[in-house]
Motif scaffolding. Structure first.
Motif, PDB file in Angstrom:
ATOM      1  N   VAL A 188       0.839  -1.209   0.000  1.00  0.00           N
ATOM      2  CA  VAL A 188       0.000   0.000   0.000  1.00  0.00           C
ATOM      3  C   VAL A 188       0.868   1.251   0.000  1.00  0.00           C
ATOM      4  O   VAL A 188       0.568   2.229  -0.698  1.00  0.00           O
ATOM      5  CB  VAL A 188      -1.029  -0.010   1.161  1.00  0.00           C
ATOM      6  N   ALA A 189       1.964   1.234   0.758  1.00  0.00           N
ATOM      7  CA  ALA A 189       2.820   2.423   0.820  1.00  0.00           C
ATOM      8  C   ALA A 189       3.466   2.678  -0.543  1.00  0.00           C
ATOM      9  O   ALA A 189       3.486   3.818  -1.032  1.00  0.00           O
ATOM     10  CB  ALA A 189       3.882   2.243   1.896  1.00  0.00           C
ATOM     11  N   THR A 190       3.947   1.611  -1.173  1.00  0.00           N
ATOM     12  CA  THR A 190       4.586   1.774  -2.493  1.00  0.00           C
ATOM     13  C   THR A 190       3.575   2.322  -3.502  1.00  0.00           C
ATOM     14  O   THR A 190       3.871   3.237  -4.272  1.00  0.00           O
ATOM     15  CB  THR A 190       5.131   0.409  -2.987  1.00  0.00           C
ATOM     16  N   GLN A 191       2.367   1.758  -3.473  1.00  0.00           N
ATOM     17  CA  GLN A 191       1.362   2.179  -4.449  1.00  0.00           C
ATOM     18  C   GLN A 191       0.956   3.645  -4.232  1.00  0.00           C
ATOM     19  O   GLN A 191       0.797   4.402  -5.187  1.00  0.00           O
ATOM     20  CB  GLN A 191       0.121   1.281  -4.347  1.00  0.00           C
ATOM     21  N   ILE A 192       0.763   4.039  -2.966  1.00  0.00           N
ATOM     22  CA  ILE A 192       0.344   5.425  -2.688  1.00  0.00           C
ATOM     23  C   ILE A 192       1.448   6.398  -3.127  1.00  0.00           C
ATOM     24  O   ILE A 192       1.187   7.401  -3.807  1.00  0.00           O
ATOM     25  CB  ILE A 192      -0.005   5.613  -1.191  1.00  0.00           C
ATOM     26  N   VAL A 193       2.694   6.068  -2.761  1.00  0.00           N
ATOM     27  CA  VAL A 193       3.822   6.927  -3.131  1.00  0.00           C
ATOM     28  C   VAL A 193       3.914   7.033  -4.660  1.00  0.00           C
ATOM     29  O   VAL A 193       4.022   8.128  -5.219  1.00  0.00           O
ATOM     30  CB  VAL A 193       5.127   6.345  -2.525  1.00  0.00           C
ATOM     31  N   ASP A 194       3.842   5.887  -5.334  1.00  0.00           N
ATOM     32  CA  ASP A 194       3.945   5.904  -6.807  1.00  0.00           C
ATOM     33  C   ASP A 194       2.835   6.755  -7.409  1.00  0.00           C
ATOM     34  O   ASP A 194       3.060   7.533  -8.325  1.00  0.00           O
ATOM     35  CB  ASP A 194       3.847   4.476  -7.375  1.00  0.00           C
ATOM     36  N   TYR A 195       1.626   6.597  -6.870  1.00  0.00           N
ATOM     37  CA  TYR A 195       0.505   7.339  -7.440  1.00  0.00           C
ATOM     38  C   TYR A 195       0.696   8.841  -7.234  1.00  0.00           C
ATOM     39  O   TYR A 195       0.501   9.646  -8.156  1.00  0.00           O
ATOM     40  CB  TYR A 195      -0.819   6.875  -6.823  1.00  0.00           C
ATOM     41  N   LEU A 196       1.113   9.206  -6.027  1.00  0.00           N
ATOM     42  CA  LEU A 196       1.269  10.638  -5.744  1.00  0.00           C
ATOM     43  C   LEU A 196       2.411  11.250  -6.551  1.00  0.00           C
ATOM     44  O   LEU A 196       2.330  12.399  -6.986  1.00  0.00           O
ATOM     45  CB  LEU A 196       1.507  10.869  -4.242  1.00  0.00           C
TER      46      LEU A 196
END
Ligand code: MLT
Length: 315
Positions: free
Chosen positions: A294-302
């Motif tokens: 979840v952290a990787t995905q949120i960071v990538d999206y932002l």
């Protein structure tokens, strides 16, 4: 960009936020709904599990929010249409806890078959129960799976390793691919009438709510056992009580409930009912996996506008 972690998340996820240049993270896991509504306007990303309720009201205050990430699979606690209207991406982590959940299913299946919870409780109570707690083998028995997606397919693999015959019902899967994996795709009715064990691995939707009710439970084989590690409400708890009380079903195991925690519901009085407190995804390994995802995905999206596992119309 600011991220709020509003439900507990393994350190591995927090560290990803902390160590990413351009991302600032706040961890506030005890906020009431009004407290969350008051501060959400300052954040671009929100990391949740199942406790935080993402309502339309909350989203109306989330003026800067771009992405909501769920560490886990179920998104019942997120108003997805409201997020889509607000142009906010909603994502989950569909893979990190699948092995753990499948293993919990097998643990419940074995516990039901060999009366392990009662054996433990009676022995701790000073009773040496042998005759009353005779179990049954799972070898050569038929396991019917409702849903053969990420979790169901792992349950199938493990069950075949235990030499069970596996049949499945899943309108969204390719019958040929399943056949190659050793699973026969059959109708829902055949699952009911042929299975010695039925295990549920489908999301809770309009179609699956109350799927196991008075009528469908009565069509299950005499003595069959039912396991639900998916979502509460797919099995009607009052109807399950009747099916177990009359001994039409041999046993049932629920990890999930219509209301959680369920309190002292009737099912708790029955010896042929066993349960756990929504522990399906609760292992160290799974929580690390979903936190990292979840952290990787949120960071990538932002930072890039792109990430996998977005469930609404955002890219
Ligand atoms: C999930 O949806 O990922 C699981 O049910 C785990 C959970 O909600 O804790």
């Amino acid at each position: 960009m600011k991220v709020l972690v509003s439900d507990p998340l393994s350190d591995i996820g927090i560290e990803i936020f902390e160590n990413t240049p351009g991302i600032e993270v706040d961890v506030k896991t005890d906020l009431s709904a009004p407290e969350l509504e008051k501060i959400i306007g300052a954040y671009h990303g929100l990391s949740i599990r199942s406790k935080t309720k993402v309502t339309a009201n909350m989203l109306s205050r989330a003026k800067n929010l771009k992405v909501i990430g769920r560490a886990g699979i179920g998104l019942d606690n997120v108003d997805i249409p409201a997020a889509t209207r607000a142009d906010i991406a909603v994502m989950n982590t569909p893979f990190g806890n699948t092995i753990t959940t499948a293993e919990h299913t097998i643990a419940l299946l074995m516990s039901l078959s060999r009366n392990l919870p009662r054996a433990t409780a009676t022995l701790k109570d000073g009773k040496w129960e042998k005759k009353n707690l005779r179990g049954r083998e799972i070898f050569n028995k038929t396991l019917g799976l409702i849903g053969i997606g990420n979790v169901g397919s792992i349950v199938a693999d493990r069950a075949m390793g235990l030499k069970m015959k596996v049949i499945g019902f899943d309108p969204y899967q390719d019958p040929e691919a399943l056949k190659k994996a050793g699973i026969s795709l059959v109708s829902f009715d055949e699952i009911l009438t042929r299975s010695d064990y039925i295990s549920i691995h489908t999301p809770k939707t309009k179609e699956t709510t109350n799927l196991f009710n008075k009528d469908t439970l009565s069509r299950m084989k005499q003595g069959a056992m039912l396991i639900n590690c998916a979502r509460g409400g797919i099995v009607n708890e009052d109807d399950l009580y009747d099916a177990l009380k009359s001994n039409h079903l041999g046993g049932a195991a629920l990890d999930v409930f219509e209301t959680e925690p369920p309190g002292k519901i009737n099912l708790m009085d029955l010896d042929n009912f066993i349960c756990s407190s929504h522990l399906g995804a609760s292992t160290l390994e799974a929580q690390d996996n979903v936190a990292r995802d979840v952290a990787t995905q949120i960071v990538d999206y932002l930072l890039t506008g792109k990430a996998p596992n977005i469930v609404n119309s955002k890219k």
